[in-house]
Scaffold this motif. Structure first.
Motif, PDB file in Angstrom:
ATOM      1  N   MET A   1       4.641  -9.827 -64.269  1.00 39.25           N
ATOM      2  CA  MET A   1       4.209  -8.484 -64.589  1.00 39.25           C
ATOM      3  C   MET A   1       2.682  -8.458 -64.641  1.00 39.25           C
ATOM      4  O   MET A   1       2.061  -9.320 -65.249  1.00 39.25           O
ATOM      5  N   GLN A   2       2.093  -7.453 -64.004  1.00 38.80           N
ATOM      6  CA  GLN A   2       0.643  -7.314 -63.975  1.00 38.80           C
ATOM      7  C   GLN A   2       0.138  -6.533 -65.187  1.00 38.80           C
ATOM      8  O   GLN A   2       0.835  -5.676 -65.730  1.00 38.80           O
ATOM      9  N   ALA A   3      -1.091  -6.848 -65.578  1.00 43.98           N
ATOM     10  CA  ALA A   3      -1.750  -6.154 -66.688  1.00 43.98           C
ATOM     11  C   ALA A   3      -3.248  -6.169 -66.440  1.00 43.98           C
ATOM     12  O   ALA A   3      -3.737  -6.881 -65.553  1.00 43.98           O
ATOM     13  N   ILE A   4      -3.948  -5.383 -67.221  1.00 46.30           N
ATOM     14  CA  ILE A   4      -5.396  -5.288 -67.077  1.00 46.30           C
ATOM     15  C   ILE A   4      -6.042  -5.337 -68.455  1.00 46.30           C
ATOM     16  O   ILE A   4      -5.485  -4.844 -69.433  1.00 46.30           O
ATOM     17  N   ILE A   5      -7.206  -5.967 -68.510  1.00 44.85           N
ATOM     18  CA  ILE A   5      -8.034  -5.964 -69.723  1.00 44.85           C
ATOM     19  C   ILE A   5      -9.364  -5.327 -69.368  1.00 44.85           C
ATOM     20  O   ILE A   5     -10.036  -5.764 -68.430  1.00 44.85           O
ATOM     21  N   LEU A   6      -9.737  -4.292 -70.094  1.00 47.45           N
ATOM     22  CA  LEU A   6     -11.046  -3.664 -69.957  1.00 47.45           C
ATOM     23  C   LEU A   6     -11.949  -4.345 -70.965  1.00 47.45           C
ATOM     24  O   LEU A   6     -11.740  -4.236 -72.177  1.00 47.45           O
ATOM     25  N   PHE A   7     -12.928  -5.102 -70.469  1.00 49.46           N
ATOM     26  CA  PHE A   7     -13.733  -6.003 -71.286  1.00 49.46           C
ATOM     27  C   PHE A   7     -15.143  -5.456 -71.465  1.00 49.46           C
ATOM     28  O   PHE A   7     -15.871  -5.271 -70.493  1.00 49.46           O
ATOM     29  N   GLY A   8     -15.514  -5.161 -72.719  1.00 48.56           N
ATOM     30  CA  GLY A   8     -16.840  -4.640 -73.022  1.00 48.56           C
ATOM     31  C   GLY A   8     -17.631  -5.585 -73.910  1.00 48.56           C
ATOM     32  O   GLY A   8     -17.111  -6.600 -74.393  1.00 48.56           O
ATOM     33  N   HIS A   9     -18.878  -5.227 -74.142  1.00 44.85           N
ATOM     34  CA  HIS A   9     -19.760  -6.068 -74.939  1.00 44.85           C
ATOM     35  C   HIS A   9     -19.393  -6.051 -76.415  1.00 44.85           C
ATOM     36  O   HIS A   9     -19.263  -7.088 -77.050  1.00 44.85           O
ATOM     37  N   GLY A  10     -19.272  -4.875 -76.999  1.00 44.83           N
ATOM     38  CA  GLY A  10     -19.075  -4.735 -78.436  1.00 44.83           C
ATOM     39  C   GLY A  10     -20.379  -4.357 -79.100  1.00 44.83           C
ATOM     40  O   GLY A  10     -21.460  -4.563 -78.533  1.00 44.83           O
ATOM     41  N   ALA A  11     -20.283  -3.764 -80.283  1.00 44.99           N
ATOM     42  CA  ALA A  11     -21.472  -3.319 -81.014  1.00 44.99           C
ATOM     43  C   ALA A  11     -21.155  -3.225 -82.501  1.00 44.99           C
ATOM     44  O   ALA A  11     -19.993  -3.181 -82.897  1.00 44.99           O
ATOM     45  N   ARG A  12     -22.187  -3.176 -83.312  1.00 41.88           N
ATOM     46  CA  ARG A  12     -22.003  -3.054 -84.761  1.00 41.88           C
ATOM     47  C   ARG A  12     -21.501  -1.663 -85.150  1.00 41.88           C
ATOM     48  O   ARG A  12     -20.739  -1.508 -86.072  1.00 41.88           O
ATOM     49  N   LEU A  38      -7.915  -3.416 -74.432  1.00 42.21           N
ATOM     50  CA  LEU A  38      -9.360  -3.590 -74.537  1.00 42.21           C
ATOM     51  C   LEU A  38      -9.642  -4.981 -75.059  1.00 42.21           C
ATOM     52  O   LEU A  38      -8.815  -5.569 -75.763  1.00 42.21           O
ATOM     53  N   ALA A  39     -10.818  -5.500 -74.755  1.00 45.14           N
ATOM     54  CA  ALA A  39     -11.307  -6.747 -75.352  1.00 45.14           C
ATOM     55  C   ALA A  39     -12.826  -6.658 -75.379  1.00 45.14           C
ATOM     56  O   ALA A  39     -13.430  -5.951 -74.579  1.00 45.14           O
ATOM     57  N   PHE A  40     -13.422  -7.387 -76.330  1.00 45.28           N
ATOM     58  CA  PHE A  40     -14.863  -7.333 -76.501  1.00 45.28           C
ATOM     59  C   PHE A  40     -15.438  -8.735 -76.604  1.00 45.28           C
ATOM     60  O   PHE A  40     -14.827  -9.646 -77.152  1.00 45.28           O
ATOM     61  N   LEU A  41     -16.645  -8.856 -76.099  1.00 49.55           N
ATOM     62  CA  LEU A  41     -17.371 -10.122 -76.127  1.00 49.55           C
ATOM     63  C   LEU A  41     -17.735 -10.519 -77.552  1.00 49.55           C
ATOM     64  O   LEU A  41     -17.568 -11.670 -77.950  1.00 49.55           O
ATOM     65  N   GLU A  42     -18.238  -9.555 -78.313  1.00 47.03           N
ATOM     66  CA  GLU A  42     -18.673  -9.863 -79.682  1.00 47.03           C
ATOM     67  C   GLU A  42     -18.688  -8.596 -80.531  1.00 47.03           C
ATOM     68  O   GLU A  42     -18.681  -7.487 -80.018  1.00 47.03           O
TER      69      GLU A  42
END
Length: 120
Positions: A1-12, A38-42
């Motif tokens: 099964m396919q999936a996607i993660i939208l990966f952003g930087h992140g912020a305070r 979603l996923a974030f770097l930090e």
């Protein structure tokens, strides 16, 4: 099964995340049959590993990570590959791949030009 993660930087500032939440809502409306996280770097959750875990428990076997960054800066050249490789090691049964940064796509750049033109 396919999936996607939208990966952003992140912020305070938690409000920084709002466009990402709208983006994932749009994805789910238009591609209901494809899992997305979603996923974030930090500085924000979930992390890339947490997002892969979530999708893996939902049955994803192929995950495409889309860096929602304007360009290939140091984070995408240095930090992101380390995180991606760690996930590949931790989840050997899931095929993880990535796209270039969204800001490198001509259609995205054109959308920004169109946005600016509409503002005039």
């Amino acid at each position: 099964m396919q999936a996607i993660i939208l990966f952003g930087h992140g912020a305070r500032d938690v409000r920084w995340r709002e466009p990402f939440d709208r983006l994932i809502d749009l994805w789910r409306q238009q591609h209901a049959g494809i899992l997305v996280e979603l996923a974030f770097l930090e500085m924000m959750q979930p992390s890339l590993e947490e997002a892969v875990t979530t999708l893996g428990t939902q049955g994803a076997t192929e995950i495409k990570v889309v860096p929602v960054f304007f360009g290939q800066g140091g984070h995408l050249r240095n930090d992101f590959p380390v995180l991606l490789d760690a996930c590949r090691d931790k989840f050997p049964n899931i095929h993880l791949s990535t796209t270039p940064a969204v800001g490198e796509d001509l259609a995205v750049l054109q959308a920004i030009v169109d946005f600016g033109a509409r503002a005039l």
